[in-house]
Design a protein around this motif. Sequence first.
Motif, PDB file in Angstrom:
ATOM      1  N   LEU B 143       0.888  -1.328  -0.059  1.00  0.00           N
ATOM      2  CA  LEU B 143      -0.045  -0.009   0.005  1.00  0.00           C
ATOM      3  C   LEU B 143       0.852   1.340   0.042  1.00  0.00           C
ATOM      4  CD1 LEU B 143      -2.933  -0.943   2.402  1.00  0.00           C
ATOM      5  CD2 LEU B 143      -3.117  -0.654  -0.006  1.00  0.00           C
ATOM      6  N   VAL B 144       1.701   1.292   0.544  1.00  0.00           N
ATOM      7  CA  VAL B 144       2.743   2.406   0.832  1.00  0.00           C
ATOM      8  C   VAL B 144       3.287   2.858  -0.390  1.00  0.00           C
ATOM      9  CG1 VAL B 144       5.116   3.234   1.758  1.00  0.00           C
ATOM     10  CG2 VAL B 144       3.469   2.021   3.133  1.00  0.00           C
ATOM     11  N   TRP B 145       3.407   1.959  -1.439  1.00  0.00           N
ATOM     12  CA  TRP B 145       3.976   2.195  -2.625  1.00  0.00           C
ATOM     13  C   TRP B 145       2.758   2.370  -3.814  1.00  0.00           C
ATOM     14  CZ3 TRP B 145       4.717  -0.614  -7.637  1.00  0.00           C
ATOM     15  CH2 TRP B 145       5.690   0.032  -8.478  1.00  0.00           C
ATOM     16  N   ILE B 146       1.785   1.531  -3.483  1.00  0.00           N
ATOM     17  CA  ILE B 146       0.890   1.448  -4.617  1.00  0.00           C
ATOM     18  C   ILE B 146      -0.404   2.596  -4.605  1.00  0.00           C
ATOM     19  CG2 ILE B 146      -1.094  -0.011  -5.352  1.00  0.00           C
ATOM     20  CD1 ILE B 146       0.532  -2.281  -5.119  1.00  0.00           C
ATOM     21  N   VAL B 147      -0.622   2.969  -3.145  1.00  0.00           N
ATOM     22  CA  VAL B 147      -1.542   3.905  -2.877  1.00  0.00           C
ATOM     23  C   VAL B 147      -1.288   5.402  -3.732  1.00  0.00           C
ATOM     24  CG1 VAL B 147      -2.594   5.604  -1.160  1.00  0.00           C
ATOM     25  CG2 VAL B 147      -2.598   3.148  -0.862  1.00  0.00           C
ATOM     26  N   PRO B 148       0.084   5.695  -3.564  1.00  0.00           N
ATOM     27  CA  PRO B 148       0.458   6.960  -4.358  1.00  0.00           C
ATOM     28  C   PRO B 148       0.289   6.601  -6.038  1.00  0.00           C
ATOM     29  CG  PRO B 148       2.205   6.515  -2.840  1.00  0.00           C
ATOM     30  CD  PRO B 148       1.082   5.259  -2.735  1.00  0.00           C
ATOM     31  N   VAL B 149       0.437   5.611  -6.507  1.00  0.00           N
ATOM     32  CA  VAL B 149       0.468   5.121  -8.093  1.00  0.00           C
ATOM     33  C   VAL B 149      -1.082   5.420  -8.202  1.00  0.00           C
ATOM     34  CG1 VAL B 149       0.686   3.725  -9.940  1.00  0.00           C
ATOM     35  CG2 VAL B 149       2.396   3.779  -7.896  1.00  0.00           C
ATOM     36  N   VAL B 150      -1.969   4.812  -7.539  1.00  0.00           N
ATOM     37  CA  VAL B 150      -3.363   4.829  -7.753  1.00  0.00           C
ATOM     38  C   VAL B 150      -3.961   6.341  -7.716  1.00  0.00           C
ATOM     39  CG1 VAL B 150      -5.536   3.818  -7.225  1.00  0.00           C
ATOM     40  CG2 VAL B 150      -3.550   2.278  -7.199  1.00  0.00           C
ATOM     41  N   THR B 151      -3.324   6.728  -6.453  1.00  0.00           N
ATOM     42  CA  THR B 151      -4.011   8.486  -6.552  1.00  0.00           C
ATOM     43  C   THR B 151      -3.501   9.172  -7.813  1.00  0.00           C
ATOM     44  OG1 THR B 151      -3.233   8.158  -4.064  1.00  0.00           O
ATOM     45  CG2 THR B 151      -3.478  10.528  -4.911  1.00  0.00           C
TER      46      THR B 151
END
Lengths: 358, 268
Positions: B143-151
């Motif tokens: 999540l730490v890495w993927i949330v920014p991408v999805v954001t």
Amino acid sequence: MAAGDGAILLLKGLTKIFAGHRAVDAIDLQIREGEMFTIVGPSGSGKTTLLRMLAGMETPTSGDIILRGQRINDIPANRRPTCMVFQSLALFPHKDVGDNIEFSLKIRGVPKAERKQRALELMRLLRLPDHYYDRAVTRISGGERQRVALARALAFDPEILFFDEPLSALDYKLRKTLEKELKDIHRETKKTFVYITHSLEEAMVMSDRIGVMRDGRLVQIGTPQEIYTEPNSKFVSEFVGDVNVLSVSVLPSGKLKAAQIPHEMVAPATMNGVKSAGFLVVRPEFLRFLDAPGDADNHVVGRLYNEYALGSRIQYQVRVGELVFVLEKLRHEAFAGGLDQEVLIGWDAVNTIVVPDR
Amino acid sequence: METRGVRVRHALIVVWLLAMIIFVYIPSVCITLASLTSSRYFTFPIPKWGLDWWQKTLSSIEIHQILETSIMIAAVVTVIAVVLAFFGALAFARYDWKGRSIYQKLVLLPIFFPQSVLGLALLLWFNALGLQLSWQTAVFAHLVWIVPVVTLVIAIQVYSFDPALEEAAFDLGATRLQVLREVTIPVLMPGIFSGSLFAFLLSWGNFPLSLFTTGADTTVPEYLYAKMVAGYTPGVPVLGTIATIGAIVFLIGGYLVMLALNRRRSAA
């Protein structure tokens, strides 16, 4: 008129300050029940901010908005009995024409069958064919989208309808048609319409009354006729189409003097309080070519510089030194002379007014 | 003259296409070829073709376990990431607020961290907190890495979203919640949908973060790596092929769903 008499909406000292800038500055205004009132002004004059406060999308910094005697400053847009047609129209792109129109009814929990019936009634009123009900709003023309937006607002059955320049994105011909249609709809529905636009021409066509806005203030309120024939300032006079505005000084004799015109000029009756210096306003249709200097109250000799065909009318540009005058004549009364010829033009004082520099 | 220019352009397009195929797609095909051998070792050309290793791999309980773990992590990451990123994207692109530009930079920063360092940092952090490492901690790490991408993915959609749509709904009497349900979410759906595809696939293929944070649980990329280091069997390319095909099927499925949604939206 007594305070609030016949007024549906009353604004008292309404002000909005954005970061130290007075976008709307102490506006007092009464909007009458059932009228079509247009606020017109150039971009940045504060008209959109004013409208957004009326609709409940901006909070006033100070002053009051009073709807039918009740102060509504703090009531949010979704609980105000008013509705807005947006500049972008803001049609919901994921909903069909019918679902767009019915939106407010769905929110209120009106049963589907009843909703549909109402939507179809409105579609007929606005001359949208019934089979558009299931059509995607992305697949109809600009004019049709306009009608859907209006139908959606009318379905809400608002006490006042606000319009934020909804016609500005359309081409000229369609805009002209829809202006008239909107006025017809206003007549049919008998609702109070408050419209904003940057085009005084548009305002003239539709409105019962017009308020001209500049730098957050209403500089003149009046009927289209009054705004056109009796502007109270240089700003308002120059707002409608082409107009001749001449810087003049008032002589002790009461006559007027302009720098480039050798003769003293007969002053009009309407001086708008100008005592020493102001602007003489002559509409192009009141300037005419003269045979002899005595044919009009005032005259001046110039050079016919150019002519422009405006459809039913022809506009002439006459240069007097550095001054430029514009005259308009109906096509079948066109001036016979050629370009670069010396011409005598003039006007009668009764058709002019003097305004202060505001 | 013009025809020569056109010919040169055509030649360049062909060269570019060939380069794409040679460097990007052929290696993936090689994995599949390597999985279709009957022999125990990795030799080229393949001495004897066969589906033996596919059979073995598909019937292995260990592999089932690993696929399950990977799917579980990816699914949970997708759900949480999309919810967080949806609101994050609104804050990122829809609303103007004090500190927004700092937020915009902070939220995207984790994308640029070296993932192995991020994984190590999280491992130390979990230890400090006394958390047992498992697929759940890996979810957090992803999540730490993927949330920014999805954001970012959803924010792109939000930028093309006319704020007047929300105002119009609100003006027509909807509550804030009704505006969200009736207008904001449906209009942003394409962005939310592609965001969830990103979330799933990025989690599915992630190795460095999983390596540090899954503890005793093993994901597909981890297993592939471990088996390459020690104990290679053609089961490795089999699982690799499965992982790739899984991603492709997921993508195509997503594409079809999107197509169907668009068709419904613009239906006459």
